[in-house]
Design a protein around this motif. Structure first.
Motif, PDB file in Angstrom:
ATOM      1  N   ASP A   1       7.479  14.781  -0.337  1.00 17.65           N
ATOM      2  CA  ASP A   1       6.707  15.249   0.255  1.00 17.65           C
ATOM      3  C   ASP A   1       5.000  14.340  -0.410  1.00 17.65           C
ATOM      4  OD1 ASP A   1       7.608  16.206  -1.794  1.00 17.65           O
ATOM      5  OD2 ASP A   1       7.294  18.475  -0.870  1.00 17.65           O
ATOM      6  N   HIS A   2       5.669  13.948  -1.893  1.00 17.01           N
ATOM      7  CA  HIS A   2       4.886  13.180  -2.096  1.00 17.01           C
ATOM      8  C   HIS A   2       4.420  14.971  -3.432  1.00 17.01           C
ATOM      9  CE1 HIS A   2       1.929  11.156  -5.091  1.00 17.01           C
ATOM     10  NE2 HIS A   2       2.233   9.482  -3.826  1.00 17.01           N
ATOM     11  N   SER A   3       5.442  15.354  -3.675  1.00 20.45           N
ATOM     12  CA  SER A   3       5.307  16.732  -4.761  1.00 20.45           C
ATOM     13  C   SER A   3       6.061  16.364  -6.116  1.00 20.45           C
ATOM     14  CB  SER A   3       5.606  18.034  -4.293  1.00 20.45           C
ATOM     15  OG  SER A   3       7.698  18.129  -3.818  1.00 20.45           O
TER      16      SER A   3
ATOM     17  N   THR B   1      -1.930  -1.693  -3.190  1.00 23.55           N
ATOM     18  CA  THR B   1      -3.492  -0.549  -3.277  1.00 23.55           C
ATOM     19  C   THR B   1      -3.114   0.112  -2.434  1.00 23.55           C
ATOM     20  OG1 THR B   1      -3.995  -2.246  -1.631  1.00 23.55           O
ATOM     21  CG2 THR B   1      -5.124  -2.644  -4.320  1.00 23.55           C
ATOM     22  N   HIS B   2      -4.421   1.464  -2.584  1.00 22.00           N
ATOM     23  CA  HIS B   2      -3.897   2.793  -1.562  1.00 22.00           C
ATOM     24  C   HIS B   2      -5.777   2.462  -0.889  1.00 22.00           C
ATOM     25  CE1 HIS B   2      -1.750   4.020  -4.941  1.00 22.00           C
ATOM     26  NE2 HIS B   2      -0.747   4.768  -4.858  1.00 22.00           N
ATOM     27  N   CYS B   3      -5.053   2.871   0.107  1.00 19.61           N
ATOM     28  CA  CYS B   3      -6.200   2.562   1.602  1.00 19.61           C
ATOM     29  C   CYS B   3      -6.961   3.829   1.414  1.00 19.61           C
ATOM     30  CB  CYS B   3      -5.695   2.435   2.351  1.00 19.61           C
ATOM     31  SG  CYS B   3      -4.494   0.547   3.110  1.00 19.61           S
TER      32      CYS B   3
ATOM     33  N   ILE C   1       9.716   3.518   2.161  1.00 20.58           N
ATOM     34  CA  ILE C   1       9.623   4.725   2.586  1.00 20.58           C
ATOM     35  C   ILE C   1       9.112   5.376   1.321  1.00 20.58           C
ATOM     36  CG2 ILE C   1      10.665   6.984   2.423  1.00 20.58           C
ATOM     37  CD1 ILE C   1      10.145   6.350   5.705  1.00 20.58           C
ATOM     38  N   HIS C   2       7.948   6.287   0.832  1.00 17.93           N
ATOM     39  CA  HIS C   2       7.068   6.426   0.018  1.00 17.93           C
ATOM     40  C   HIS C   2       8.027   7.998  -0.020  1.00 17.93           C
ATOM     41  CE1 HIS C   2       4.279   6.470  -3.152  1.00 17.93           C
ATOM     42  NE2 HIS C   2       3.280   7.334  -2.803  1.00 17.93           N
ATOM     43  N   GLY C   3       9.188   7.813  -0.525  1.00 23.41           N
ATOM     44  CA  GLY C   3       9.045   9.410  -1.327  1.00 23.41           C
ATOM     45  C   GLY C   3       9.832  10.954  -0.537  1.00 23.41           C
TER      46      GLY C   3
ATOM     47  N   ALA D   1       8.701   4.660  -4.982  1.00 23.85           N
ATOM     48  CA  ALA D   1       8.863   6.378  -5.351  1.00 23.85           C
ATOM     49  C   ALA D   1       7.251   7.393  -5.687  1.00 23.85           C
ATOM     50  CB  ALA D   1       9.324   7.113  -6.814  1.00 23.85           C
ATOM     51  N   PRO D   2       6.795   8.075  -4.986  1.00 24.23           N
ATOM     52  CA  PRO D   2       5.273   8.920  -6.005  1.00 24.23           C
ATOM     53  C   PRO D   2       5.103   8.712  -7.194  1.00 24.23           C
ATOM     54  CG  PRO D   2       6.763   9.505  -4.038  1.00 24.23           C
ATOM     55  CD  PRO D   2       7.499   9.298  -4.531  1.00 24.23           C
ATOM     56  N   SER D   3       4.108   8.463  -7.545  1.00 19.75           N
ATOM     57  CA  SER D   3       3.345   7.960  -8.771  1.00 19.75           C
ATOM     58  C   SER D   3       3.920   7.253  -9.570  1.00 19.75           C
ATOM     59  CB  SER D   3       3.220   9.758  -9.200  1.00 19.75           C
ATOM     60  OG  SER D   3       2.586  10.501  -8.730  1.00 19.75           O
ATOM     61  N   LEU D   4       4.994   6.676  -9.254  1.00 16.43           N
ATOM     62  CA  LEU D   4       6.739   5.228 -10.318  1.00 16.43           C
ATOM     63  C   LEU D   4       7.090   6.194 -10.760  1.00 16.43           C
ATOM     64  CD1 LEU D   4       3.917   2.672 -10.116  1.00 16.43           C
ATOM     65  CD2 LEU D   4       4.908   3.145  -8.676  1.00 16.43           C
TER      66      LEU D   4
ATOM     67  N   HIS E   1       1.280  -1.258  -0.391  1.00 17.91           N
ATOM     68  CA  HIS E   1       0.093   0.225  -0.039  1.00 17.91           C
ATOM     69  C   HIS E   1       0.890   1.565   0.079  1.00 17.91           C
ATOM     70  CE1 HIS E   1      -3.039  -3.061   0.860  1.00 17.91           C
ATOM     71  NE2 HIS E   1      -2.656  -3.133   2.128  1.00 17.91           N
ATOM     72  N   ASP E   2       0.538   2.434  -0.448  1.00 18.10           N
ATOM     73  CA  ASP E   2       1.279   2.796  -1.222  1.00 18.10           C
ATOM     74  C   ASP E   2       0.001   4.686   0.394  1.00 18.10           C
ATOM     75  OD1 ASP E   2       2.526   2.280  -2.799  1.00 18.10           O
ATOM     76  OD2 ASP E   2       2.646   3.551  -4.122  1.00 18.10           O
ATOM     77  N   LEU E   3       0.789   4.988   1.348  1.00 19.12           N
ATOM     78  CA  LEU E   3       0.115   5.347   2.108  1.00 19.12           C
ATOM     79  C   LEU E   3       0.193   7.297   1.603  1.00 19.12           C
ATOM     80  CD1 LEU E   3       0.821   3.602   5.736  1.00 19.12           C
ATOM     81  CD2 LEU E   3      -1.279   4.006   3.534  1.00 19.12           C
ATOM     82  N   ASP E   4      -0.398   7.929   1.222  1.00 17.69           N
ATOM     83  CA  ASP E   4      -0.126   8.576   1.004  1.00 17.69           C
ATOM     84  C   ASP E   4      -0.544  10.165   1.450  1.00 17.69           C
ATOM     85  OD1 ASP E   4       0.316   7.974  -1.700  1.00 17.69           O
ATOM     86  OD2 ASP E   4      -0.470   8.513  -3.143  1.00 17.69           O
ATOM     87  N   SER E   5      -1.883  10.283   2.791  1.00 17.26           N
ATOM     88  CA  SER E   5      -2.324  10.608   2.954  1.00 17.26           C
ATOM     89  C   SER E   5      -2.881  10.222   4.913  1.00 17.26           C
ATOM     90  CB  SER E   5      -3.387  11.264   2.537  1.00 17.26           C
ATOM     91  OG  SER E   5      -4.316  10.247   2.721  1.00 17.26           O
TER      92      SER E   5
HETATM   93 ZN   LIG Z   1       1.902   8.007  -3.912  1.00 18.83          ZN
END
Ligand SMILES: [Zn+2]
Length: 386
Positions: free
Chosen positions: A209-211, A336-338, A205-207, A243-246, A151-155
């Motif tokens: 700040d996801h910018s 999958t994103h939660c 880790i997912h990036g 990486a965010p957005s791959l 899961h990518d935890l974006d928030s």
């Molecule tokens: Zn993401």
């Protein structure tokens, strides 16, 4: 993307080599130079059927690598990376709305954005790897096939939903997941993250700040952004990055090698996002720029939803892709994103649960984690060096 010309072929007449049986009567891409070097064009009919001449197809290891890297990086910045502010400042509902309009329109034009790798699954690089005479088969050819849930935890919402819904579903079938968290964007609830870890799941880790800027930064700035995750890396024994957005570049992977054991940002078949025609056409882990790459081998929830796939279509596609990856000797890696706008809603949770129950009920698959898969590869490499 490399400019090397690719030829689409349908492999026919596999000899009785069981290593090759999985590719029979399926379409793959082969670099034109490989066909020429092996004098194989004469075995290709006008419809693109390639009858494999026994013992004559001796592909060099380089050929498979060339294909894997043909569209592996996203060197061009997408619009989200070029904005003077973080695209995350645009409300997520508006972003989803715009993406779904583009996606539904683009679904009709698949032949433009999935030329190579083909959507939703393209295993051309693995096909070439298996055609290398004298090379051992994939370490994952022996069943059961590892299945890694991520899961990518974006928030903050994603982390809450993970604990509220996803973990329970995963635990009900004996699975665990790997959860990539954004270190510097939203306040992390450490009580929840600790609970995720303590329940047997991995954290990644997912990036930054996801910018969507880290892969394209100047080297010093990139290293500073990666360094910002140091505390989390130590606190949660983190060994992997997504990486965010791959979005990924060679420079990013080189820097990641100083922090992580593996990266999992290159999709097997990226489809339309983050840029058309991206992916490594392989479902097997490989080593590049000093780090292991664990390809994201399954079509991900975000892309499927944006393209307008129905819940039933998503379930059927996941089953079909998992079976094909298993037959080919790959590793099933699902993202999958939660968040509620992705998979954190009753309809998609039901699809997720059905897919997990399918995997759990089949002796073809086994739940696994990036760490277990890396251990298995290192053991094979170690055995080879002994
Ligand atoms: Zn993401």
């Amino acid at each position: 993307m490399s400019t090397e010309a690719l030829t689409q072929v349908r492999i026919q007449q596999i000899s009785d080599n069981p290593k090759l049986a999985w590719m029979e009567n399926r379409p793959f891409f082969i670099p034109h130079s490989v066909l020429e070097k092996n004098d194989l064009a004469k075995y290709l009919d006008t419809e693109g059927n390639l009858a494999i001449p026994t013992g004559k197809f001796n592909v060099s290891p380089k050929a498979s690598e060339i294909l894997r890297l043909h569209a592996a990086f996203t060197d061009q910045k997408p619009i989200s990376s070029r904005l003077p502010f973080s695209y995350q400042k645009i409300p997520s509902r508006i972003r989803s709305w715009v993406a779904s309009i583009i996606g539904r329109w683009q679904r009709q034009k698949m032949n433009r954005w999935c030329v190579f790798p083909r959507w939703p699954l393209d295993l051309s690089a693995d096909c070439l790897a298996d055609l290398m005479i004298g090379y051992p088969p994939s370490p994952f050819k022996e069943k059961p096939t590892p299945v890694i849930l991520t899961h990518d935890l974006d928030s903050a919402e994603g982390l809450k939903n993970l604990v509220r819904w996803f973990l329970k579903i995963e635990e009900s079938v004996g699975a665990r997941s790997t959860n990539y968290i954004v270190p510097c964007s939203w306040p992390i609830e450490h009580d929840l993250l600790r609970q995720v870890k303590d329940r047997g799941n991995e954290i990644g880790i997912h990036g930054y700040d996801h910018s969507n800027k880290t892969p394209f930064c100047e080297p010093v700035e990139r290293r500073n952004r990666l360094e910002a995750a140091r505390e989390l890396i130590e606190k949660y024994d983190i060994i992997g990055y997504r990486a965010p957005s791959l979005l990924r570049t060679r420079g990013l992977l080189q820097d990641l090698a100083n922090f992580y054991h593996y990266d999992s940002s290159i999709p097997t078949s990226g489809g339309l996002f983050p840029v058309p025609n991206n992916g490594c056409a392989s479902a097997r882990p490989f080593f590049i720029e000093g780090i292991f790459e664990l390809p994201l081998s399954m079509p991900r929830d975000g892309s499927l939803l944006v393209l307008g796939y129905s819940p039933e279509e998503i379930f059927n596609l996941w089953v079909r892709c998992a079976e094909d990856i298993s037959r080919s000797g790959g590793v099933v890696v699902l993202l999958t994103h939660c968040e509620a706008r992705f998979s954190g809603n009753p309809t998609m949770l039901k699809v997720y649960q059905r897919f997990l129950e399918f995997i759990a009920s089949s002796n073809r698959f086994i739940w696994s984690s990036p760490k277990e898969v890396l251990d298995r590869i290192e053991k094979v490499i170690g055995n080879k060096n002994e």
